[in-house]
Scaffold this motif. Structure first.
Motif, PDB file in Angstrom:
ATOM      1  N   PRO A  37      40.486 -61.510 105.911  1.00  0.00           N
ATOM      2  CA  PRO A  37      40.568 -60.221 106.624  1.00  0.00           C
ATOM      3  C   PRO A  37      40.782 -59.095 105.614  1.00  0.00           C
ATOM      4  CG  PRO A  37      42.556 -61.323 107.108  1.00  0.00           C
ATOM      5  CD  PRO A  37      41.627 -62.363 106.472  1.00  0.00           C
ATOM      6  N   GLU A  38      39.983 -58.071 105.631  1.00  0.00           N
ATOM      7  CA  GLU A  38      40.166 -56.905 104.572  1.00  0.00           C
ATOM      8  C   GLU A  38      40.414 -55.644 105.352  1.00  0.00           C
ATOM      9  OE1 GLU A  38      39.955 -57.358 101.524  1.00  0.00           O
ATOM     10  OE2 GLU A  38      39.285 -59.380 101.235  1.00  0.00           O
ATOM     11  N   ARG A  39      41.411 -54.698 104.906  1.00  0.00           N
ATOM     12  CA  ARG A  39      41.674 -53.450 105.202  1.00  0.00           C
ATOM     13  C   ARG A  39      40.585 -52.431 104.578  1.00  0.00           C
ATOM     14  NH1 ARG A  39      47.432 -49.904 104.972  1.00  0.00           N
ATOM     15  NH2 ARG A  39      46.462 -48.249 106.265  1.00  0.00           N
ATOM     16  N   ILE A  40      40.100 -51.736 105.274  1.00  0.00           N
ATOM     17  CA  ILE A  40      38.684 -50.701 104.691  1.00  0.00           C
ATOM     18  C   ILE A  40      39.194 -49.137 105.008  1.00  0.00           C
ATOM     19  CG2 ILE A  40      36.436 -50.158 104.800  1.00  0.00           C
ATOM     20  CD1 ILE A  40      35.872 -53.040 105.727  1.00  0.00           C
ATOM     21  N   ARG A  41      39.604 -48.725 104.015  1.00  0.00           N
ATOM     22  CA  ARG A  41      39.802 -47.230 104.194  1.00  0.00           C
ATOM     23  C   ARG A  41      38.809 -46.103 103.405  1.00  0.00           C
ATOM     24  NH1 ARG A  41      45.206 -45.608 102.101  1.00  0.00           N
ATOM     25  NH2 ARG A  41      44.915 -43.900 103.743  1.00  0.00           N
ATOM     26  N   ASP A  52      33.325 -36.109 106.660  1.00  0.00           N
ATOM     27  CA  ASP A  52      33.702 -37.060 107.873  1.00  0.00           C
ATOM     28  C   ASP A  52      33.244 -38.446 107.867  1.00  0.00           C
ATOM     29  OD1 ASP A  52      34.436 -38.020 110.379  1.00  0.00           O
ATOM     30  OD2 ASP A  52      33.558 -36.389 111.681  1.00  0.00           O
ATOM     31  N   PRO A  53      34.134 -39.285 107.042  1.00  0.00           N
ATOM     32  CA  PRO A  53      33.439 -40.418 106.586  1.00  0.00           C
ATOM     33  C   PRO A  53      33.054 -41.494 107.735  1.00  0.00           C
ATOM     34  CG  PRO A  53      35.752 -40.435 106.063  1.00  0.00           C
ATOM     35  CD  PRO A  53      35.462 -39.039 106.870  1.00  0.00           C
ATOM     36  N   VAL A  54      32.147 -42.135 107.632  1.00  0.00           N
ATOM     37  CA  VAL A  54      31.981 -43.358 108.493  1.00  0.00           C
ATOM     38  C   VAL A  54      31.375 -44.395 107.307  1.00  0.00           C
ATOM     39  CG1 VAL A  54      30.338 -44.255 109.765  1.00  0.00           C
ATOM     40  CG2 VAL A  54      30.635 -41.996 110.285  1.00  0.00           C
ATOM     41  N   VAL A  55      32.022 -45.559 107.660  1.00  0.00           N
ATOM     42  CA  VAL A  55      31.795 -46.847 106.650  1.00  0.00           C
ATOM     43  C   VAL A  55      31.149 -47.915 107.733  1.00  0.00           C
ATOM     44  CG1 VAL A  55      32.768 -48.513 105.189  1.00  0.00           C
ATOM     45  CG2 VAL A  55      33.875 -46.291 105.408  1.00  0.00           C
ATOM     46  N   ARG A  56      30.009 -48.177 107.017  1.00  0.00           N
ATOM     47  CA  ARG A  56      29.330 -49.504 107.869  1.00  0.00           C
ATOM     48  C   ARG A  56      29.339 -50.600 106.771  1.00  0.00           C
ATOM     49  NH1 ARG A  56      23.860 -48.104 108.250  1.00  0.00           N
ATOM     50  NH2 ARG A  56      24.131 -46.390 107.011  1.00  0.00           N
ATOM     51  N   VAL A  57      29.303 -51.848 107.014  1.00  0.00           N
ATOM     52  CA  VAL A  57      29.276 -53.062 106.342  1.00  0.00           C
ATOM     53  C   VAL A  57      28.260 -53.864 107.022  1.00  0.00           C
ATOM     54  CG1 VAL A  57      30.791 -55.139 105.462  1.00  0.00           C
ATOM     55  CG2 VAL A  57      32.035 -53.133 105.801  1.00  0.00           C
ATOM     56  N   ARG A  73      41.813 -39.761 117.230  1.00  0.00           N
ATOM     57  CA  ARG A  73      40.974 -38.453 117.620  1.00  0.00           C
ATOM     58  C   ARG A  73      41.720 -37.222 116.967  1.00  0.00           C
ATOM     59  NH1 ARG A  73      39.677 -36.108 123.479  1.00  0.00           N
ATOM     60  NH2 ARG A  73      38.377 -34.374 122.953  1.00  0.00           N
ATOM     61  N   GLY A  74      41.086 -36.620 116.072  1.00  0.00           N
ATOM     62  CA  GLY A  74      41.950 -35.537 115.281  1.00  0.00           C
ATOM     63  C   GLY A  74      42.244 -35.834 113.925  1.00  0.00           C
ATOM     64  N   ASP A  75      42.202 -37.235 113.616  1.00  0.00           N
ATOM     65  CA  ASP A  75      42.113 -37.669 112.065  1.00  0.00           C
ATOM     66  C   ASP A  75      40.637 -38.374 111.749  1.00  0.00           C
ATOM     67  OD1 ASP A  75      42.787 -38.898 109.602  1.00  0.00           O
ATOM     68  OD2 ASP A  75      44.406 -39.725 110.364  1.00  0.00           O
ATOM     69  N   LEU A  76      39.887 -37.646 111.080  1.00  0.00           N
ATOM     70  CA  LEU A  76      38.635 -38.057 110.650  1.00  0.00           C
ATOM     71  C   LEU A  76      38.326 -38.959 109.674  1.00  0.00           C
ATOM     72  CD1 LEU A  76      36.950 -34.510 111.018  1.00  0.00           C
ATOM     73  CD2 LEU A  76      37.465 -36.192 112.858  1.00  0.00           C
ATOM     74  N   ASP A  77      39.428 -39.433 108.822  1.00  0.00           N
ATOM     75  CA  ASP A  77      39.326 -40.550 107.871  1.00  0.00           C
ATOM     76  C   ASP A  77      39.147 -41.859 108.636  1.00  0.00           C
ATOM     77  OD1 ASP A  77      39.630 -38.784 105.964  1.00  0.00           O
ATOM     78  OD2 ASP A  77      41.734 -38.892 105.489  1.00  0.00           O
ATOM     79  N   VAL A  78      38.853 -42.780 107.749  1.00  0.00           N
ATOM     80  CA  VAL A  78      38.517 -44.094 108.307  1.00  0.00           C
ATOM     81  C   VAL A  78      39.776 -45.104 107.924  1.00  0.00           C
ATOM     82  CG1 VAL A  78      37.195 -46.194 108.071  1.00  0.00           C
ATOM     83  CG2 VAL A  78      36.247 -43.821 108.184  1.00  0.00           C
ATOM     84  N   ASP A  79      40.204 -45.925 108.673  1.00  0.00           N
ATOM     85  CA  ASP A  79      41.169 -46.907 108.367  1.00  0.00           C
ATOM     86  C   ASP A  79      41.128 -48.095 109.479  1.00  0.00           C
ATOM     87  OD1 ASP A  79      43.349 -48.409 107.565  1.00  0.00           O
ATOM     88  OD2 ASP A  79      44.724 -46.872 107.681  1.00  0.00           O
TER      89      ASP A  79
END
Length: 122
Positions: A37-41, A52-57, A73-79
């Motif tokens: 398992p990996e945490r992706i931010r 407004d990041p989007v991450v695809r693997v 909602r309201g926090d546009l970063d990715v975690d």
């Protein structure tokens, strides 16, 4: 660097990038082990960036494994967390949700082992 040439990385990863042109996608090739398992931010707004990041693997065959967007909602970063389903190389793609880009469109990509936080109160 040429945005079309993927950078090969091995977790843990702390990579700064810039989406310097509209529609740009930064692609990284990550060596992963099955079942880890990996945490992706992807942090941008926390750095005063308009991204407004989007991450695809994706697997090497192009199959989408994970898609991560806003934390809440309201926090546009990715975690988010994801588990690699097989050993091998995966493409990690960072892009702006709206396809925007420019010299101020910076982000920080972090990929590290997902761990349980035992230090927090219940």
């Amino acid at each position: 660097r040429d945005a079309k040439t993927p950078i090969k990385l091995t977790p843990p990863i702390d990579m700064r990038g810039v989406l310097s042109a509209p529609g740009e996608q930064d692609t990284y090739v990550v060596a992963a082990k099955k079942g880890e398992p990996e945490r992706i931010r992807a942090v941008a707004r926390g750095m005063n960036s308009p991204v407004d990041p989007v991450v695809r693997v994706r697997r090497s065959d192009g199959t989408l494994v994970i898609r991560l967007d806003d934390i809440v909602r309201g926090d546009l970063d990715v975690d988010g967390d994801g588990t690699f389903t097989a050993e091998g190389e995966y493409q990690v793609i960072v892009e702006d949700l709206n396809g925007a880009g420019g010299p101020r469109f910076v982000y920080l990509l972090e990929i590290r082992p997902a761990t349980t936080d035992f230090g927090s109160d219940p």
